[in-house]
Motif scaffolding. Structure first.
Motif, PDB file in Angstrom:
ATOM      1  N   ARG A 110      42.740  21.187  -9.875  1.00 26.00           N
ATOM      2  CA  ARG A 110      42.566  21.971 -11.099  1.00 26.00           C
ATOM      3  C   ARG A 110      42.839  21.137 -12.350  1.00 26.00           C
ATOM      4  N   ALA A 111      43.971  20.440 -12.371  1.00 29.23           N
ATOM      5  CA  ALA A 111      44.329  19.656 -13.555  1.00 29.23           C
ATOM      6  C   ALA A 111      43.287  18.583 -13.851  1.00 29.23           C
ATOM      7  N   CYS A 112      42.834  17.891 -12.827  1.00 30.42           N
ATOM      8  CA  CYS A 112      41.839  16.833 -13.037  1.00 30.42           C
ATOM      9  C   CYS A 112      40.499  17.410 -13.477  1.00 30.42           C
ATOM     10  N   ASN A 129      38.885  16.478 -17.074  1.00 29.95           N
ATOM     11  CA  ASN A 129      37.880  15.437 -16.828  1.00 29.95           C
ATOM     12  C   ASN A 129      38.503  14.104 -16.433  1.00 29.95           C
ATOM     13  N   VAL A 130      39.435  14.161 -15.494  1.00 31.01           N
ATOM     14  CA  VAL A 130      40.086  12.960 -14.972  1.00 31.01           C
ATOM     15  C   VAL A 130      39.574  12.743 -13.555  1.00 31.01           C
ATOM     16  N   PRO A 131      39.009  11.575 -13.258  1.00 26.70           N
ATOM     17  CA  PRO A 131      38.523  11.338 -11.893  1.00 26.70           C
ATOM     18  C   PRO A 131      39.666  11.320 -10.887  1.00 26.70           C
ATOM     19  N   LEU A 132      39.398  11.907  -9.711  1.00 29.58           N
ATOM     20  CA  LEU A 132      40.395  12.053  -8.653  1.00 29.58           C
ATOM     21  C   LEU A 132      39.825  11.538  -7.340  1.00 29.58           C
ATOM     22  N   ALA A 133      40.474  10.537  -6.759  1.00 24.34           N
ATOM     23  CA  ALA A 133      40.079  10.013  -5.452  1.00 24.34           C
ATOM     24  C   ALA A 133      41.014  10.587  -4.403  1.00 24.34           C
TER      25      ALA A 133
END
Length: 144
Positions: free
Chosen positions: A101-103, A107-111
Motif C-alpha cells: 500500500r505505502a509503495c 509511487n515507490v518501486p518495490l521488489a
C-alpha cells in the motif's frame, strides 16, 4: 552522501537474505550510490558480508519493518527491496502487506523476489552504468 530520494530500503526474510546479498555483491557500485536502510538483521548481514554502510532500525521482531514502511510515505525513499519467502515464512518475520500500500500510494518501486530485485537494481544503476547516455532524452521524466 545521497540526498532526498536517494535512500533504498532493504529487508529480506531469513531464507532469502543470501540471495539479496549475492545481488548486492554483484551490483555493489549501484548500492554504494545510495543511503541504505534496513531492519537490524538484514543490515548486520549486509555490513558483515559486503562492508557497506547500512543504517539499522529496529529488528523485524520489534517492528523495524513498520518504521521503514512509514519512511516510504516521506518522499525520501527511492526504492524498496523486500525479498520474501512466500513458501516458508516464519511467524516472526516482517509482514510485507503494509509495503504494498505505502509503495503504491507513493509511487515507490518495490521488489519482492529476485527477478524484480535484479530489474530494480538495473533501474537504480542505469545512470551509473551509462554516464555517456546522460544526454539521452528518450527516457521520460516519469521514469526518473
Amino acid at each position: 552522501m545521497a540526498g532526498a530520494g536517494q535512500t533504498v530500503i532493504l529487508i529480506a526474510h531469513e531464507r532469502k537474505l543470501p540471495e539479496l546479498i549475492k545481488l548486492m555483491k554483484i551490483q555493489q557500485p549501484v548500492f554504494k550510490e545510495y543511503r541504505l536502510l534496513a531492519t537490524s538483521e538484514t543490515g548486520e548481514a549486509i555490513e558483515h558480508e559486503l562492508a557497506l554502510e547500512v543504517t539499522h532500525l529496529f529488528s523485524g521482531k520489534k517492528g523495524g519493518e513498520i518504521q521503514l514502511c512509514g519512511l516510504v510515505c516521506t518522499n525520501t525513499i527511492r526504492a524498496v527491496y523486500f525479498i520474501r519467502d512466500p513458501e516458508n515464512p516464519a511467524a516472526d518475520e516482517p509482514d510485507i502487506s503494509p509495503f504494498y500500500r505505502a509503495c503504491d500510494l507513493n509511487n515507490v518501486p518495490l521488489a519482492t523476489n529476485m527477478v524484480s530485485a535484479v530489474a530494480l537494481t538495473y533501474w537504480l544503476g542505469r545512470k551509473i552504468a551509462a554516464p555517456a547516455a546522460a544526454g539521452d532524452s528518450r527516457e521520460s521524466a516519469a521514469c526518473d
